[in-house]
Design a protein around this motif. Structure first.
Motif, PDB file in Angstrom:
ATOM      1  N   UNK A  57       0.835  -1.207   0.000  1.00  0.00           N
ATOM      2  CA  UNK A  57       0.000   0.000   0.000  1.00  0.00           C
ATOM      3  C   UNK A  57       0.865   1.251   0.000  1.00  0.00           C
ATOM      4  N   UNK A  58       0.465   2.236  -0.759  1.00  0.00           N
ATOM      5  CA  UNK A  58       1.125   3.525  -0.794  1.00  0.00           C
ATOM      6  C   UNK A  58       0.095   4.648  -0.740  1.00  0.00           C
ATOM      7  N   UNK A  59       0.325   5.667   0.090  1.00  0.00           N
ATOM      8  CA  UNK A  59       1.446   5.776   1.036  1.00  0.00           C
ATOM      9  C   UNK A  59       1.198   4.898   2.254  1.00  0.00           C
ATOM     10  N   UNK A  60       2.271   4.269   2.763  1.00  0.00           N
ATOM     11  CA  UNK A  60       2.123   3.388   3.913  1.00  0.00           C
ATOM     12  C   UNK A  60       1.977   4.220   5.183  1.00  0.00           C
ATOM     13  N   UNK A  61       0.963   3.896   5.972  1.00  0.00           N
ATOM     14  CA  UNK A  61       0.741   4.602   7.237  1.00  0.00           C
ATOM     15  C   UNK A  61       1.799   4.180   8.252  1.00  0.00           C
ATOM     16  N   UNK A  62       2.311   5.153   8.990  1.00  0.00           N
ATOM     17  CA  UNK A  62       3.287   4.846  10.027  1.00  0.00           C
ATOM     18  C   UNK A  62       2.674   3.920  11.079  1.00  0.00           C
ATOM     19  N   UNK A  63       3.421   2.906  11.478  1.00  0.00           N
ATOM     20  CA  UNK A  63       2.975   2.004  12.533  1.00  0.00           C
ATOM     21  C   UNK A  63       2.160   0.825  12.061  1.00  0.00           C
ATOM     22  N   UNK A  64       1.759   0.819  10.800  1.00  0.00           N
ATOM     23  CA  UNK A  64       0.904  -0.286  10.341  1.00  0.00           C
ATOM     24  C   UNK A  64       1.682  -1.588  10.188  1.00  0.00           C
ATOM     25  N   UNK A  65       2.931  -1.503   9.723  1.00  0.00           N
ATOM     26  CA  UNK A  65       3.692  -2.733   9.508  1.00  0.00           C
ATOM     27  C   UNK A  65       4.000  -3.461  10.822  1.00  0.00           C
ATOM     28  N   UNK A  66       4.443  -2.776  11.887  1.00  0.00           N
ATOM     29  CA  UNK A  66       4.649  -3.503  13.150  1.00  0.00           C
ATOM     30  C   UNK A  66       3.368  -4.152  13.676  1.00  0.00           C
ATOM     31  N   UNK A  67       2.234  -3.477  13.524  1.00  0.00           N
ATOM     32  CA  UNK A  67       0.976  -4.068  13.983  1.00  0.00           C
ATOM     33  C   UNK A  67       0.632  -5.308  13.161  1.00  0.00           C
ATOM     34  N   UNK A  68       0.773  -5.208  11.846  1.00  0.00           N
ATOM     35  CA  UNK A  68       0.446  -6.340  10.980  1.00  0.00           C
ATOM     36  C   UNK A  68       1.354  -7.530  11.274  1.00  0.00           C
ATOM     37  N   UNK A  69       2.644  -7.268  11.465  1.00  0.00           N
ATOM     38  CA  UNK A  69       3.584  -8.344  11.782  1.00  0.00           C
ATOM     39  C   UNK A  69       3.280  -8.927  13.160  1.00  0.00           C
ATOM     40  N   UNK A  70       2.890  -8.060  14.102  1.00  0.00           N
ATOM     41  CA  UNK A  70       2.531  -8.541  15.432  1.00  0.00           C
ATOM     42  C   UNK A  70       1.350  -9.493  15.401  1.00  0.00           C
ATOM     43  N   UNK A  71       0.340  -9.156  14.596  1.00  0.00           N
ATOM     44  CA  UNK A  71      -0.810 -10.057  14.457  1.00  0.00           C
ATOM     45  C   UNK A  71      -0.372 -11.375  13.828  1.00  0.00           C
ATOM     46  N   UNK A  72       0.452 -11.286  12.791  1.00  0.00           N
ATOM     47  CA  UNK A  72       0.892 -12.499  12.092  1.00  0.00           C
ATOM     48  C   UNK A  72       1.648 -13.439  13.030  1.00  0.00           C
ATOM     49  N   UNK A  73       2.584 -12.903  13.800  1.00  0.00           N
ATOM     50  CA  UNK A  73       3.364 -13.759  14.697  1.00  0.00           C
ATOM     51  C   UNK A  73       2.592 -14.116  15.963  1.00  0.00           C
ATOM     52  N   UNK A  74       1.564 -13.331  16.283  1.00  0.00           N
ATOM     53  CA  UNK A  74       0.738 -13.672  17.437  1.00  0.00           C
ATOM     54  C   UNK A  74      -0.075 -14.930  17.217  1.00  0.00           C
ATOM     55  N   UNK A  75      -0.399 -15.226  15.972  1.00  0.00           N
ATOM     56  CA  UNK A  75      -1.224 -16.397  15.677  1.00  0.00           C
ATOM     57  C   UNK A  75      -0.473 -17.703  15.958  1.00  0.00           C
ATOM     58  N   UNK A  76       0.751 -17.900  15.457  1.00  0.00           N
ATOM     59  CA  UNK A  76       1.469 -19.127  15.846  1.00  0.00           C
ATOM     60  C   UNK A  76       1.793 -19.175  17.336  1.00  0.00           C
ATOM     61  N   UNK A  77       2.040 -18.016  17.953  1.00  0.00           N
ATOM     62  CA  UNK A  77       2.279 -18.015  19.395  1.00  0.00           C
ATOM     63  C   UNK A  77       1.046 -18.500  20.145  1.00  0.00           C
ATOM     64  N   UNK A  78      -0.114 -18.040  19.689  1.00  0.00           N
ATOM     65  CA  UNK A  78      -1.365 -18.482  20.299  1.00  0.00           C
ATOM     66  C   UNK A  78      -1.593 -19.970  20.039  1.00  0.00           C
ATOM     67  N   UNK A  79      -1.189 -20.449  18.863  1.00  0.00           N
ATOM     68  CA  UNK A  79      -1.330 -21.876  18.545  1.00  0.00           C
ATOM     69  C   UNK A  79      -0.431 -22.719  19.443  1.00  0.00           C
TER      70      UNK A  79
END
Length: 314
Positions: A92-114
């Protein structure tokens, strides 16, 4: 020359994917509740395999194995959505500040929860671990919600919409809401729905801990009502609407909670109460976020013409 993005992602698509991530994570909480409420928590008696010899359920394991294994498969679907969100944020352009860490956090939170889910199986559904597994899901939902809201905001400065004391009230309400969720897991750990007929309980008195939970709910509703009238008093219409939504969700969740308690915890109502917990969390975060807004960034001043810069230097 700066390379352009080959597959740009629109703001609309990014918002929809972020919303889909919230829905998917709420759905897996509900299906996880179905595993426990159907006594299928040990339908697959080990982890990461379903049996010592197979990663999938077998006919001998019956319906409980199908239910537990099906919930495990849903984790992959939720993970795929989270991965799609990360890729969409990158494109996405322009990329909003802070969106990538949140998206990565959700992604890695799922296997951690598993992994926590696997630990619950390996510990024979220890009620404290089961509660932590649920709370981990709440954390992932909170991150997914923050991402969904962030992709809708500009990149300008954050500005409060209510006075500082009311922002403090909103934070206190959020803390109480979180504590109600935590105590709710204690209530669950003391009740009859262990996830398996042989699973242990946490040893707390069900009536006593349910009363503590109810007291927390009353406090939460009281704080939410106070927020609503305080926001209205200062003319913060958006924040007042968010507080009104929170009150409505809390009342609905409270009714389900009391009915299930006095009807000996029927599985269907317990499942509805788990969904309600997710909605209370989302409504609480919505009320908290309504106490501030992010304004559009100020446009950059145009560069002075070259002749004007030369003249100024002379």
């Amino acid at each position: 020359m700066k390379r352009s993005v080959r597959f740009p992602v629109s703001a609309t698509l990014l918002r929809r994917l972020a919303l889909a991530s919230i829905i998917a994570n709420v759905a897996i909480v509900v299906t996880g509740g179905a595993v426990r409420l159907t006594a299928s928590g040990l339908g697959c008696p080990t982890w990461p395999r379903c049996t010592d010899d197979s990663y999938t359920t077998t006919a001998e394991m019956g319906v409980h194995g199908v239910i537990e294994f099906g919930n495990r498969l849903l984790t992959f679907a939720v993970g795929i959505i989270a991965l799609a969100v990360v890729l969409a944020v990158l494109a996405h352009r322009p990329r909003r500040r802070g969106t990538l860490p949140l998206a990565v956090g959700v992604l890695f939170g799922i296997p951690a929860q598993a992994v926590l889910g696997g630990i619950t199986v390996l510990t024979d559904l220890n009620p404290w671990v089961v509660g932590l597994h649920f709370l981990a899901s709440m954390a992932v939902i909170a991150a997914a919600y923050a991402l969904w809201r962030r992709v809708q905001e500009p990149d300008g400065p954050v500005t409060p919409t209510v006075p500082a004391p009311l922002r403090t009230l909103a934070w206190i309400t959020t803390a109480v809401s979180a504590s109600v969720l935590v105590v709710g897991t204690w209530v669950t750990g003391s009740g009859p729905h262990a996830g398996d007929h042989g699973a242990a309980r946490n040893g707390l008195d069900p009536a006593a801990i349910s009363q503590v939970h109810a007291d927390g709910v009353f406090l939460l509703i009281g704080l939410s009502v106070a927020m609503y009238f305080a926001f209205r008093a200062v003319g913060a219409a958006r924040a007042a609407r968010a507080a009104a939504v929170l009150i409505a969700v809390e009342l609905g969740q409270g009714v389900i909670g009391f009915v299930q308690y006095f009807t000996n915890l029927p599985a269907l109502l317990v499942g509805a109460h788990m969904l309600g917990s997710c909605l209370v969390l989302l409504a609480t975060l919505g009320a908290l976020r309504a106490t501030r807004e992010r304004l559009p960034a100020a446009p950059e001043a145009p560069a002075a013409p070259a002749a004007q810069r030369v003249g100024a230097a002379a």
